[in-house]
Write a protein that holds these residues in place. Structure first.
Motif, PDB file in Angstrom:
ATOM      1  N   LEU A  62       0.839  -1.192   0.000  1.00 27.75           N
ATOM      2  CA  LEU A  62       0.000   0.000   0.000  1.00 27.75           C
ATOM      3  C   LEU A  62       0.881   1.251   0.000  1.00 27.75           C
ATOM      4  CD1 LEU A  62      -2.787   1.237   0.125  1.00 27.75           C
ATOM      5  CD2 LEU A  62      -2.742   1.001   2.613  1.00 27.75           C
ATOM      6  N   ILE A  63       0.707   2.054  -1.024  1.00 22.50           N
ATOM      7  CA  ILE A  63       1.500   3.286  -1.172  1.00 22.50           C
ATOM      8  C   ILE A  63       0.537   4.450  -1.385  1.00 22.50           C
ATOM      9  CG2 ILE A  63       3.209   4.507  -2.565  1.00 22.50           C
ATOM     10  CD1 ILE A  63       4.367   1.790  -3.339  1.00 22.50           C
ATOM     11  N   ILE A  64       0.698   5.491  -0.598  1.00 26.98           N
ATOM     12  CA  ILE A  64      -0.132   6.689  -0.736  1.00 26.98           C
ATOM     13  C   ILE A  64       0.774   7.861  -1.088  1.00 26.98           C
ATOM     14  CG2 ILE A  64      -1.701   8.285   0.439  1.00 26.98           C
ATOM     15  CD1 ILE A  64      -2.565   5.919   2.195  1.00 26.98           C
ATOM     16  N   GLU A  65       0.629   8.305  -2.324  1.00 21.68           N
ATOM     17  CA  GLU A  65       1.422   9.454  -2.763  1.00 21.68           C
ATOM     18  C   GLU A  65       0.885  10.729  -2.102  1.00 21.68           C
ATOM     19  OE1 GLU A  65       4.045   9.216  -4.532  1.00 21.68           O
ATOM     20  OE2 GLU A  65       3.896   7.157  -5.328  1.00 21.68           O
ATOM     21  N   LYS A  66       1.795  11.690  -1.939  1.00 22.56           N
ATOM     22  CA  LYS A  66       1.415  12.932  -1.249  1.00 22.56           C
ATOM     23  C   LYS A  66       0.914  13.959  -2.266  1.00 22.56           C
ATOM     24  CE  LYS A  66       4.610  12.080   2.564  1.00 22.56           C
ATOM     25  NZ  LYS A  66       5.923  12.380   3.158  1.00 22.56           N
ATOM     26  N   THR A 101       7.003   7.736  16.798  1.00 20.31           N
ATOM     27  CA  THR A 101       7.111   6.277  16.950  1.00 20.31           C
ATOM     28  C   THR A 101       6.008   5.591  16.137  1.00 20.31           C
ATOM     29  OG1 THR A 101       5.812   6.389  19.004  1.00 20.31           O
ATOM     30  CG2 THR A 101       8.210   6.338  19.210  1.00 20.31           C
ATOM     31  N   GLY A 102       4.805   6.215  16.077  1.00 22.89           N
ATOM     32  CA  GLY A 102       3.718   5.665  15.259  1.00 22.89           C
ATOM     33  C   GLY A 102       4.074   5.682  13.789  1.00 22.89           C
ATOM     34  N   TYR A 103       4.715   6.749  13.317  1.00 22.54           N
ATOM     35  CA  TYR A 103       5.142   6.830  11.922  1.00 22.54           C
ATOM     36  C   TYR A 103       6.216   5.786  11.622  1.00 22.54           C
ATOM     37  CZ  TYR A 103       7.167   8.566   7.596  1.00 22.54           C
ATOM     38  OH  TYR A 103       7.641   8.667   6.313  1.00 22.54           O
ATOM     39  N   HIS A 104       7.136   5.632  12.556  1.00 22.73           N
ATOM     40  CA  HIS A 104       8.203   4.645  12.360  1.00 22.73           C
ATOM     41  C   HIS A 104       7.625   3.229  12.281  1.00 22.73           C
ATOM     42  CE1 HIS A 104      11.891   2.380  12.833  1.00 22.73           C
ATOM     43  NE2 HIS A 104      11.404   1.821  13.933  1.00 22.73           N
ATOM     44  N   TYR A 105       6.615   2.956  13.108  1.00 22.22           N
ATOM     45  CA  TYR A 105       6.000   1.619  13.130  1.00 22.22           C
ATOM     46  C   TYR A 105       5.288   1.346  11.809  1.00 22.22           C
ATOM     47  CZ  TYR A 105       2.648  -2.066  14.213  1.00 22.22           C
ATOM     48  OH  TYR A 105       1.893  -3.210  14.176  1.00 22.22           O
ATOM     49  N   ASN A 106       4.455   2.279  11.371  1.00 23.57           N
ATOM     50  CA  ASN A 106       3.758   2.111  10.103  1.00 23.57           C
ATOM     51  C   ASN A 106       3.287   3.471   9.599  1.00 23.57           C
ATOM     52  OD1 ASN A 106       2.220   1.394   7.907  1.00 23.57           O
ATOM     53  ND2 ASN A 106       1.228  -0.338   8.912  1.00 23.57           N
ATOM     54  N   PRO A 107       3.907   3.987   8.562  1.00 23.77           N
ATOM     55  CA  PRO A 107       3.518   5.293   8.018  1.00 23.77           C
ATOM     56  C   PRO A 107       2.042   5.384   7.623  1.00 23.77           C
ATOM     57  CG  PRO A 107       5.624   4.628   7.117  1.00 23.77           C
ATOM     58  CD  PRO A 107       5.103   3.447   7.876  1.00 23.77           C
ATOM     59  N   ILE A 108       1.464   4.256   7.181  1.00 22.54           N
ATOM     60  CA  ILE A 108       0.046   4.282   6.787  1.00 22.54           C
ATOM     61  C   ILE A 108      -0.835   4.562   7.997  1.00 22.54           C
ATOM     62  CG2 ILE A 108      -1.858   2.894   5.882  1.00 22.54           C
ATOM     63  CD1 ILE A 108       0.109   3.799   3.745  1.00 22.54           C
ATOM     64  N   ASN A 109      -0.536   3.928   9.116  1.00 21.48           N
ATOM     65  CA  ASN A 109      -1.318   4.194  10.326  1.00 21.48           C
ATOM     66  C   ASN A 109      -1.195   5.659  10.739  1.00 21.48           C
ATOM     67  OD1 ASN A 109      -2.428   1.694  10.692  1.00 21.48           O
ATOM     68  ND2 ASN A 109      -1.003   1.024  12.266  1.00 21.48           N
ATOM     69  N   PHE A 110       0.010   6.194  10.644  1.00 22.32           N
ATOM     70  CA  PHE A 110       0.232   7.609  10.968  1.00 22.32           C
ATOM     71  C   PHE A 110      -0.613   8.491  10.041  1.00 22.32           C
ATOM     72  CE2 PHE A 110       2.366  11.563   9.822  1.00 22.32           C
ATOM     73  CZ  PHE A 110       2.533  12.161  11.062  1.00 22.32           C
ATOM     74  N   TYR A 111      -0.612   8.168   8.771  1.00 22.91           N
ATOM     75  CA  TYR A 111      -1.368   8.943   7.798  1.00 22.91           C
ATOM     76  C   TYR A 111      -2.862   8.917   8.126  1.00 22.91           C
ATOM     77  CZ  TYR A 111      -3.907   9.697   3.419  1.00 22.91           C
ATOM     78  OH  TYR A 111      -4.805  10.128   2.479  1.00 22.91           O
ATOM     79  N   LEU A 112      -3.370   7.733   8.440  1.00 21.00           N
ATOM     80  CA  LEU A 112      -4.798   7.615   8.734  1.00 21.00           C
ATOM     81  C   LEU A 112      -5.185   8.364  10.004  1.00 21.00           C
ATOM     82  CD1 LEU A 112      -5.234   3.826   7.918  1.00 21.00           C
ATOM     83  CD2 LEU A 112      -6.139   5.718   6.591  1.00 21.00           C
ATOM     84  N   ARG A 113      -4.340   8.246  11.018  1.00 29.64           N
ATOM     85  CA  ARG A 113      -4.700   8.818  12.313  1.00 29.64           C
ATOM     86  C   ARG A 113      -4.400  10.312  12.407  1.00 29.64           C
ATOM     87  NH1 ARG A 113      -2.682   6.004  17.793  1.00 29.64           N
ATOM     88  NH2 ARG A 113      -4.082   4.402  16.980  1.00 29.64           N
ATOM     89  N   LYS A 114      -3.218  10.710  11.981  1.00 26.14           N
ATOM     90  CA  LYS A 114      -2.785  12.090  12.217  1.00 26.14           C
ATOM     91  C   LYS A 114      -3.090  13.034  11.055  1.00 26.14           C
ATOM     92  CE  LYS A 114      -1.343  10.903  16.185  1.00 26.14           C
ATOM     93  NZ  LYS A 114      -2.192  11.283  17.342  1.00 26.14           N
ATOM     94  N   ILE A 115      -3.059  12.509   9.840  1.00 23.44           N
ATOM     95  CA  ILE A 115      -3.295  13.377   8.686  1.00 23.44           C
ATOM     96  C   ILE A 115      -4.784  13.394   8.327  1.00 23.44           C
ATOM     97  CG2 ILE A 115      -2.648  13.888   6.311  1.00 23.44           C
ATOM     98  CD1 ILE A 115      -0.405  14.144   8.476  1.00 23.44           C
ATOM     99  N   LEU A 116      -5.375  12.176   8.216  1.00 25.49           N
ATOM    100  CA  LEU A 116      -6.809  12.105   7.915  1.00 25.49           C
ATOM    101  C   LEU A 116      -7.671  12.236   9.165  1.00 25.49           C
ATOM    102  CD1 LEU A 116      -7.093   9.299   5.203  1.00 25.49           C
ATOM    103  CD2 LEU A 116      -6.835  11.761   4.905  1.00 25.49           C
ATOM    104  N   LYS A 117      -7.031  12.098  10.348  1.00 25.50           N
ATOM    105  CA  LYS A 117      -7.726  12.199  11.637  1.00 25.50           C
ATOM    106  C   LYS A 117      -8.833  11.152  11.776  1.00 25.50           C
ATOM    107  CE  LYS A 117      -6.792  17.164  11.954  1.00 25.50           C
ATOM    108  NZ  LYS A 117      -5.554  16.955  12.717  1.00 25.50           N
ATOM    109  N   PRO A 136       6.377   9.037  -0.452  1.00 21.59           N
ATOM    110  CA  PRO A 136       4.991   8.639  -0.162  1.00 21.59           C
ATOM    111  C   PRO A 136       4.896   7.920   1.191  1.00 21.59           C
ATOM    112  CG  PRO A 136       5.971   7.088  -1.685  1.00 21.59           C
ATOM    113  CD  PRO A 136       6.998   8.170  -1.464  1.00 21.59           C
ATOM    114  N   PHE A 137       3.682   7.784   1.675  1.00 21.14           N
ATOM    115  CA  PHE A 137       3.425   6.937   2.846  1.00 21.14           C
ATOM    116  C   PHE A 137       3.381   5.500   2.347  1.00 21.14           C
ATOM    117  CE2 PHE A 137       1.349  10.961   4.180  1.00 21.14           C
ATOM    118  CZ  PHE A 137       2.094  11.205   5.328  1.00 21.14           C
ATOM    119  N   VAL A 138       4.262   4.668   2.881  1.00 23.33           N
ATOM    120  CA  VAL A 138       4.370   3.286   2.422  1.00 23.33           C
ATOM    121  C   VAL A 138       4.112   2.354   3.597  1.00 23.33           C
ATOM    122  CG1 VAL A 138       5.855   1.552   1.356  1.00 23.33           C
ATOM    123  CG2 VAL A 138       6.050   3.951   0.676  1.00 23.33           C
TER     124      VAL A 138
END
Length: 901
Positions: free
Chosen positions: A613-617, A639-655, A891-893
């Motif tokens: 899963l790749i999400i381009e910016k 630490t959340g971004y390091h664990y999984n950038p997709i989770n970070f994107y969903l939680r912090k960017i998309l809220k 991208p978020f990978v």
């Protein structure tokens, strides 16, 4: 095409008499009647139809007794048991064994000339087995009398039950058969009527007597559907019963009609091994697609295991529009059945666990069922349950939230469980009339269940007390297991889907049989009986051997008339499924002259490996990232971004936040919070002071008070009274105790611990290229001074290895499994030192897994102490994550195969 058996019978009967109105045709089951009528029309017959009977119906015709079985019979037996044998008998315990015993009674009556003798034989066996040696000890004596009394009581139960039923004009099939045979001399057979017994097999000795009586006293014809292949081979179990009939005196001067030689004619037999039900369905679909439309009416799809019917229905090719399903769809597998099962489970769970409220899972599953039309207030109640972690919901709260809804009756507590059945009957009646004809299947379901609950209510109102929902559910399950929803189709046209028993008397050119596995076809040694094998054989009662012979006949008879045969078995081994092909297949391969093609069918589907899963910016995402950068950045974000950038994107960017989940067993997060906040409560009053032995001894005495206070305030105290949560609470207490003992031990060893702050909020800034000044923020669990050296302590529930990093390997530091701890500790060190809150500091993690071990300190090379310049250099590694997040080209990978959202 081989001659059709039913058609042959009709042709011969019409040759004897062109008026069939005087004929009584007795057949194995009801299914062939429609084919008899169809062939009569085909032959141009326009007279009155013959009278059709199944063999059972023909027997009932000779008696005034009405058949009783299942629940009414169980209850009659229970009344006898209470009255004559054991006044203290409980119905729930009684039902565990009485169905098996009543089946044995029925078998004894069907097969034995003297039923009482069989029961006396069983008591005698117990006497012999428990003779002398088992009378030595009181325990063995008790066992002896218990076993002996069981069969003596059964004799009483049998006699009293038989008497009671006959007085009421009732009888089991065995009782009715006995009465008919005992009164054969009184049977009035009209002279003008003709009796034809067609395609019967596996007759009981008493059924044979009845047929022989008609042979002797009326114009009677017998037609058997047999084949030389198994009839004339004594080793072939398929011909076991027919060989006995051929030896009747009746055939001393007559031909045995009919014995064909069709099995040995040319056939195309294909044996296919598949894995699981879906593969069977897909393979069957491919076969059906290849059959010409004009041949479908001559095609039978036989399901040895009828439970796979839903899979089969989902696999029928779209071009096949005419299908007849003879077996019906089991009502217990319907969508509405699962809804009612949830209702019963709601009450059963509360009853068994003796709790004051209903279990939240049962409540939620019902409220979220599509049959419950939810409103905003219902959804709010669901959210309330989840938010407050209400494991058991009280009657008062349910009434307050749901009392005005039409489905509230589901959640009421009834003094008499049978009252629930009445409410379900009323519900189904109302929904049946409300459901429009556009939803015909659902409407039919409501009608079926309306009738089912009516029957259940009637049967349980016969002076019987149902004290528990578990007992009520036992009766409900028995009724629903014998009900089905009939399908609308073309009875004699199109593809025929049927069970094995529905194939009796019918012939098909193309035969597909699924589930030809050992243990299914034939069923194997699964007799449920109190009467052992040798006793059953001694009294001529059917055993698994005779049952296997019955299914062998059905199997070979179906094959003898077919030309194209496909036998499919499931090779998947799981649970009770052996994955072994039926011995009927092995017999075909070894004994028949046919060439059998074997193959393995696998369902490939279009299974594609999931792509990374790749999400381009995009510009919109970049804007959201800039908005995120305007707010304080915490170590948890990184630490959340390091664990999984997709989770970070969903939680912090998309809220998008995680869905709140209920907790019956305390989660790792809440377990950590329990210890964390308890320690905060203990140590907060000691901030700004040196820790003393007195302080810690007092804390060791009172720490459980702090822990229970937090549980009462933030968690559900009832959940910690037993089970896994109780053990977790004890473990938390031990963890806190060991942390306090670690501090106490350090002080006793001459060390000085000055507690500066608990839950210290830190705020700082960092200047990064192209991003400017960013705000950093975090909370330190504990900040103390150990022998005048500042320590920043972070609590963790996880186990921690040595936090040692080598500066010459910083280019690959993100690959280090402890990098997530590095991020957090360096983050804290940087903020403390950058804000000049200390000149140097040690940072480390105190693991709850090893609480007495104390602090695991971050080491860079061999140094544990960090100053500001060192912290800035280390923070550059952390800042790389911020720069990576902000970089529009990266991208978020997905890093993990598991995404929580």
């Amino acid at each position: 095409m081989y001659p059709n058996f039913i058609e042959k019978v009709i042709e011969e009967l019409l040759e004897k008499n062109n008026d069939l109105s005087k004929f009584n045709i007795i057949i194995p089951g009801r299914r062939p009647i429609i084919f008899f009528k169809s062939y009569l029309i085909k032959k141009g017959y326009n007279g009155f139809l013959p009278t059709f009977y199944t063999i059972e119906d023909f027997i009932y015709k000779h008696t005034t007794l009405v058949k009783i079985e299942n629940i009414p019979l169980w209850l009659e037996a229970f009344h006898i048991q209470k009255k004559f044998i054991n006044a203290e008998e409980r119905l729930d315990e009684f039902l565990k064994w009485i169905p098996t015993l009543l089946k044995d009674f029925n078998d004894i009556e069907i097969f034995s000339e003297n039923p009482q003798r069989v029961l006396e034989h069983m008591a005698s066996i117990e006497r012999i087995e428990n003779w002398v040696s088992k009378l030595d000890s009181n325990r063995d004596k008790k066992l002896y009398y218990k076993n002996l009394k069981f069969w003596e009581n059964n004799l009483i139960l049998y006699n009293k039950l038989t008497e009671a039923l006959e007085n009421k004009g009732l009888g089991t099939y065995g009782m009715i058969l006995n009465r008919v045979i005992n009164n054969l001399t009184t049977v009035n057979i009209p002279n003008h009527e003709i009796f034809v017994f067609v395609g019967l097999n596996a007759l009981t000795p008493k059924e044979e007597k009845l047929i022989k009586h008609y042979i002797s006293h009326s114009e009677t014809y017998l037609y058997w559907d047999a084949d030389n292949y198994y009839l004339n081979d004594s080793n072939q179990e398929a011909g076991y019963f027919l060989r006995k009939y051929k030896n009747w005196n009746y055939y001393a001067t007559r031909d045995f009609k009919w014995v064909g030689d069709e099995f040995n004619q040319k056939k195309n037999i294909h044996v296919v091994s598949t894995s699981q039900d879906v593969a069977q369905g897909k393979y069957i679909s491919s076969i059906l697609s290849s059959i010409p439309e004009e041949d479908l009416h001559n095609t039978a799809l036989v399901l040895s295991d009828e439970s796979i019917l839903p899979v089969i229905l989902g696999s029928i090719p779209e071009n096949i529009t005419r299908v007849n399903i003879t077996m019906g769809f089991p009502l217990k597998n319907s969508f509405l059945a699962s809804f009612f099962k949830q209702i019963f489970q709601l009450h059963i769970f509360r009853e068994k666990n003796k709790v004051k409220g209903f279990y939240y899972r049962d409540i939620l599953s019902l409220l979220q069922n599509p049959l419950i039309h939810t409103t905003l207030s219902v959804n709010n109640f669901i959210s309330e349950i989840k938010k407050n972690n209400l494991i058991y919901i009280s009657d008062a709260l349910i009434y307050e939230r749901l009392g005005s809804f039409y489905f509230y009756f589901i959640f009421k507590e009834y003094g008499n469980p049978v009252d629930l059945v009445h409410q379900l009957y009323e519900y189904c009646t109302e929904q049946f009339w409300k459901t429009n004809s556009d939803h015909q299947v659902l409407k039919e379901n409501y009608l079926k269940f309306k009738n089912l609950f009516s029957v259940l209510q009637t049967q349980l109102s016969q002076n019987i007390s149902i004290q528990s929902y578990s007992l009520l559910y036992t009766f409900y399950q028995h009724i629903i297991s014998n009900e089905s929803i009939d399908f609308i189709g073309e009875p004699v046209d199109g593809l025929q889907i049927m069970g094995v028993l529905e194939t009796r008397l019918l012939n098909f050119k193309n035969v597909i049989i699924s589930g030809v596995n050992e243990g299914i076809l034939p069923g194997g040694k699964n007799d449920n009986s109190f009467i052992p094998f040798d006793v059953r054989k001694n009294y001529g009662m059917n055993t698994f051997l005779e049952n296997d012979a019955i299914y062998a006949y059905h199997f070979y008879r179906l094959l003898q008339h077919a030309q194209n045969i496909t036998l499919i078995y499931n090779n998947f081994t799981e649970g009770i499924n052996s994955g072994e092909k039926s011995r009927f297949i092995s017999q075909l391969e070894l004994e028949s002259k046919h060439t059998i093609i074997e193959s393995v069918a696998t369902y490939g589907g279009n299974l594609k490996q999931s792509k990374e899963l790749i999400i381009e910016k995009s510009p919109a995402i970049i804007n959201s990232i800039h908005e995120w950068l305007k707010n304080p950045i915490s170590p948890t974000h990184l630490t959340g971004y390091h664990y999984n950038p997709i989770n970070f994107y969903l939680r912090k960017i998309l809220k998008i936040n995680e869905q709140q989940e209920m907790e019956e067993e305390i989660s790792a997060l809440n377990y950590g919070n329990l210890i964390h906040h308890t320690l905060e409560s203990i140590y907060s009053p000691l901030q700004g002071n040196k820790l003393t032995e007195k302080d810690l001894l007092l804390a060791l005495k009172n720490y459980s008070i702090h822990l229970n206070k937090y549980i009462k305030k933030e968690l559900n105290p009832d959940l910690f009274k037993k089970g896994q949560n109780y053990l977790q609470k004890l473990l938390a207490e031990k963890t806190i105790e060991k942390i306090l003992l670690r501090d106490l031990t350090d002080i006793k060893n001459g060390n000085i611990i000055f507690l500066k702050e608990i839950e210290k909020e830190l705020v700082s800034t960092i200047d990064l290229p192209k991003l400017g000044t960013l705000t950093l923020k975090g909370f330190v669990d504990r900040w103390d001074s150990f022998n005048n050296e500042d320590r920043i302590i972070d609590y963790k529930t996880t186990s921690i290895d040595k936090l040692k990093f080598e500066s010459d390997k910083f280019d690959r530091i993100q690959e280090n499994k402890n990098f997530k701890f590095f991020i957090q500790l360096v983050f804290y060190a940087y903020m403390v030192l950058h804000e000049e809150l200390s000149n140097s500091v040690k940072v480390g993690i105190w693991s709850f897994k090893k609480p007495f071990h104390g602090l695991e300190i971050l080491q860079i090379d061999s140094s544990e102490k960090l100053n500001e310049s060192q912290a800035k250099i280390l923070f550059e590694e952390v800042a790389k994550l911020i720069l990576e997040i902000a970089d529009p080209t990266i991208p978020f990978v997905e890093k993990s195969s598991f995404i929580k959202f």
